[in-house]
Design a protein around this motif. Structure first.
Motif, PDB file in Angstrom:
ATOM      1  N   ALA A 140      49.717  39.265  47.350  1.00 30.60           N
ATOM      2  CA  ALA A 140      49.384  39.107  48.928  1.00 30.60           C
ATOM      3  C   ALA A 140      47.761  40.008  49.328  1.00 30.60           C
ATOM      4  CB  ALA A 140      50.583  40.218  49.436  1.00 30.60           C
ATOM      5  N   ILE A 141      47.937  38.639  50.317  1.00 33.28           N
ATOM      6  CA  ILE A 141      46.266  38.354  50.809  1.00 33.28           C
ATOM      7  C   ILE A 141      46.387  38.497  52.014  1.00 33.28           C
ATOM      8  CG2 ILE A 141      43.480  37.709  51.116  1.00 33.28           C
ATOM      9  CD1 ILE A 141      45.162  36.063  48.727  1.00 33.28           C
ATOM     10  N   THR A 142      45.933  39.837  52.958  1.00 33.20           N
ATOM     11  CA  THR A 142      46.098  39.858  54.338  1.00 33.20           C
ATOM     12  C   THR A 142      45.018  40.420  54.968  1.00 33.20           C
ATOM     13  OG1 THR A 142      47.232  42.370  54.133  1.00 33.20           O
ATOM     14  CG2 THR A 142      48.636  40.287  53.989  1.00 33.20           C
ATOM     15  N   LEU A 143      44.855  40.555  56.038  1.00 34.17           N
ATOM     16  CA  LEU A 143      43.704  41.210  56.792  1.00 34.17           C
ATOM     17  C   LEU A 143      44.270  41.723  57.578  1.00 34.17           C
ATOM     18  CD1 LEU A 143      41.073  40.483  57.091  1.00 34.17           C
ATOM     19  CD2 LEU A 143      41.231  39.207  59.702  1.00 34.17           C
ATOM     20  N   VAL A 144      44.119  43.444  57.888  1.00 35.69           N
ATOM     21  CA  VAL A 144      44.813  44.268  58.445  1.00 35.69           C
ATOM     22  C   VAL A 144      43.528  45.318  59.385  1.00 35.69           C
ATOM     23  CG1 VAL A 144      46.677  44.801  57.017  1.00 35.69           C
ATOM     24  CG2 VAL A 144      44.342  46.025  57.084  1.00 35.69           C
ATOM     25  N   ASP A 145      44.176  45.655  60.021  1.00 33.57           N
ATOM     26  CA  ASP A 145      43.213  46.885  61.315  1.00 33.57           C
ATOM     27  C   ASP A 145      43.759  47.792  61.003  1.00 33.57           C
ATOM     28  OD1 ASP A 145      42.288  45.199  63.267  1.00 33.57           O
ATOM     29  OD2 ASP A 145      44.653  44.368  64.795  1.00 33.57           O
ATOM     30  N   SER A 146      42.710  48.489  60.885  1.00 32.94           N
ATOM     31  CA  SER A 146      43.142  49.715  60.809  1.00 32.94           C
ATOM     32  C   SER A 146      43.824  50.572  61.369  1.00 32.94           C
ATOM     33  CB  SER A 146      41.072  50.584  60.829  1.00 32.94           C
ATOM     34  OG  SER A 146      41.161  52.127  60.975  1.00 32.94           O
ATOM     35  N   LYS A 147      44.578  51.639  60.615  1.00 30.10           N
ATOM     36  CA  LYS A 147      45.404  53.118  62.173  1.00 30.10           C
ATOM     37  C   LYS A 147      44.024  53.874  62.401  1.00 30.10           C
ATOM     38  CE  LYS A 147      49.287  51.298  59.434  1.00 30.10           C
ATOM     39  NZ  LYS A 147      49.719  49.807  60.727  1.00 30.10           N
ATOM     40  N   LYS A 148      43.370  54.518  62.296  1.00 24.51           N
ATOM     41  CA  LYS A 148      42.452  55.539  61.781  1.00 24.51           C
ATOM     42  C   LYS A 148      41.532  54.661  63.609  1.00 24.51           C
ATOM     43  CE  LYS A 148      43.078  57.826  57.977  1.00 24.51           C
ATOM     44  NZ  LYS A 148      42.704  58.157  56.936  1.00 24.51           N
ATOM     45  N   GLU A 149      40.675  53.808  63.652  1.00 26.66           N
ATOM     46  CA  GLU A 149      39.651  53.177  63.880  1.00 26.66           C
ATOM     47  C   GLU A 149      39.658  51.567  64.775  1.00 26.66           C
ATOM     48  OE1 GLU A 149      35.544  53.307  62.520  1.00 26.66           O
ATOM     49  OE2 GLU A 149      36.052  54.842  60.843  1.00 26.66           O
ATOM     50  N   ARG A 150      40.474  52.384  65.944  1.00 29.06           N
ATOM     51  CA  ARG A 150      40.198  50.619  67.222  1.00 29.06           C
ATOM     52  C   ARG A 150      38.815  49.880  66.829  1.00 29.06           C
ATOM     53  NH1 ARG A 150      42.292  50.645  72.686  1.00 29.06           N
ATOM     54  NH2 ARG A 150      41.621  47.927  72.944  1.00 29.06           N
ATOM     55  N   GLY A 151      39.631  48.284  66.196  1.00 31.82           N
ATOM     56  CA  GLY A 151      38.352  47.261  66.156  1.00 31.82           C
ATOM     57  C   GLY A 151      37.835  47.161  64.240  1.00 31.82           C
ATOM     58  N   ARG A 152      38.089  47.646  63.685  1.00 32.99           N
ATOM     59  CA  ARG A 152      37.670  47.963  62.409  1.00 32.99           C
ATOM     60  C   ARG A 152      38.514  47.294  61.142  1.00 32.99           C
ATOM     61  NH1 ARG A 152      36.269  52.997  58.215  1.00 32.99           N
ATOM     62  NH2 ARG A 152      35.077  51.951  56.278  1.00 32.99           N
ATOM     63  N   LYS A 153      38.439  46.034  60.315  1.00 37.71           N
ATOM     64  CA  LYS A 153      39.558  45.617  60.043  1.00 37.71           C
ATOM     65  C   LYS A 153      38.936  45.139  58.946  1.00 37.71           C
ATOM     66  CE  LYS A 153      39.566  42.161  63.621  1.00 37.71           C
ATOM     67  NZ  LYS A 153      41.601  42.519  63.793  1.00 37.71           N
ATOM     68  N   PHE A 154      40.413  45.165  57.691  1.00 37.80           N
ATOM     69  CA  PHE A 154      39.941  44.973  56.402  1.00 37.80           C
ATOM     70  C   PHE A 154      40.558  43.781  55.805  1.00 37.80           C
ATOM     71  CE2 PHE A 154      39.859  49.128  57.216  1.00 37.80           C
ATOM     72  CZ  PHE A 154      38.425  50.049  56.326  1.00 37.80           C
ATOM     73  N   PHE A 155      39.999  42.913  54.918  1.00 39.99           N
ATOM     74  CA  PHE A 155      40.292  42.321  54.330  1.00 39.99           C
ATOM     75  C   PHE A 155      41.130  42.927  53.007  1.00 39.99           C
ATOM     76  CE2 PHE A 155      40.231  39.426  50.329  1.00 39.99           C
ATOM     77  CZ  PHE A 155      40.393  38.052  50.668  1.00 39.99           C
ATOM     78  N   VAL A 156      42.665  43.023  52.424  1.00 36.94           N
ATOM     79  CA  VAL A 156      42.901  43.235  51.822  1.00 36.94           C
ATOM     80  C   VAL A 156      43.586  42.644  50.458  1.00 36.94           C
ATOM     81  CG1 VAL A 156      45.137  44.982  51.049  1.00 36.94           C
ATOM     82  CG2 VAL A 156      43.369  45.460  53.409  1.00 36.94           C
ATOM     83  N   VAL A 157      43.861  42.688  49.321  1.00 38.54           N
ATOM     84  CA  VAL A 157      44.234  41.818  48.422  1.00 38.54           C
ATOM     85  C   VAL A 157      45.028  42.694  48.132  1.00 38.54           C
ATOM     86  CG1 VAL A 157      44.137  41.008  45.732  1.00 38.54           C
ATOM     87  CG2 VAL A 157      42.583  40.639  47.872  1.00 38.54           C
ATOM     88  N   GLU A 158      46.917  42.714  47.481  1.00 36.82           N
ATOM     89  CA  GLU A 158      47.978  43.890  46.742  1.00 36.82           C
ATOM     90  C   GLU A 158      48.133  42.563  45.503  1.00 36.82           C
ATOM     91  OE1 GLU A 158      50.840  45.139  49.272  1.00 36.82           O
ATOM     92  OE2 GLU A 158      49.629  44.146  51.540  1.00 36.82           O
ATOM     93  N   ALA A 159      48.059  43.328  44.786  1.00 35.82           N
ATOM     94  CA  ALA A 159      48.290  42.698  42.961  1.00 35.82           C
ATOM     95  C   ALA A 159      49.123  43.768  42.177  1.00 35.82           C
ATOM     96  CB  ALA A 159      47.018  42.254  42.336  1.00 35.82           C
TER      97      ALA A 159
END
Length: 152
Positions: free
Chosen positions: A30-49
């Protein structure tokens, strides 16, 4: 009210361990774009493999791994942009899963990779992870992605 009352509303996390130094063959799940749960406004591109093969003895075939890139946009010359390093890392990954050149990776391609169809799911890629020093002197695991040669 039982011990697991409300469990149907629990958020599921698919992430595995972060990739540690070593050479890997990975199957993208999976490849997703997620919002940080700790810092509002921070985003991560996430690769699951899933690990297919590795020389890192701490991982076995089938282990779930996660790679994340901070893609929090910053205001640059009046427009929102991600850092050049983040863009380069995401582009290199896209090139690996699509077996294409960096010039072929654009916003539309990235949106498609992140979309509900998940076209990269099941694709095998090569990942070479090693530790580098950041400007602040901290250890950081860098991952270099590459397409695997086709079996044709």
């Amino acid at each position: 009210m039982g011990l697991f009352s409300g469990i149907e509303n629990a958020e599921n996390f698919k992430s595995g361990r972060f990739i540690e130094p070593g050479k890997y063959t990975l199957k993208v799940t999976a490849i997703t774009l997620v919002d940080s749960k700790k810092e509002r406004g921070r985003k991560f591109f996430v690769v699951e493999a899933e690990v297919v093969k590795t020389n890192n003895e701490a991982y076995r075939e089938g282990d779930a791994v996660t790679w994340m890139v901070d893609v929090t946009p910053k205001l640059v010359d009046g427009k929102q942009e991600i850092s050049p390093t983040a863009a380069a890392n995401c582009s290199q990954f896209a090139c690996a899963v699509l077996d294409c050149s960096p010039k072929e990776v654009n916003e539309s391609v990235m949106d498609k990779l992140l979309g509900p169809e998940q076209p990269a799911s099941g694709v095998l890629v090569s990942a070479d992870a090693f530790v580098i020093q950041t400007k602040a002197g901290n250890d950081f695991t860098k991952v270099q992605w590459a397409a695997l040669p086709s079996a044709n």
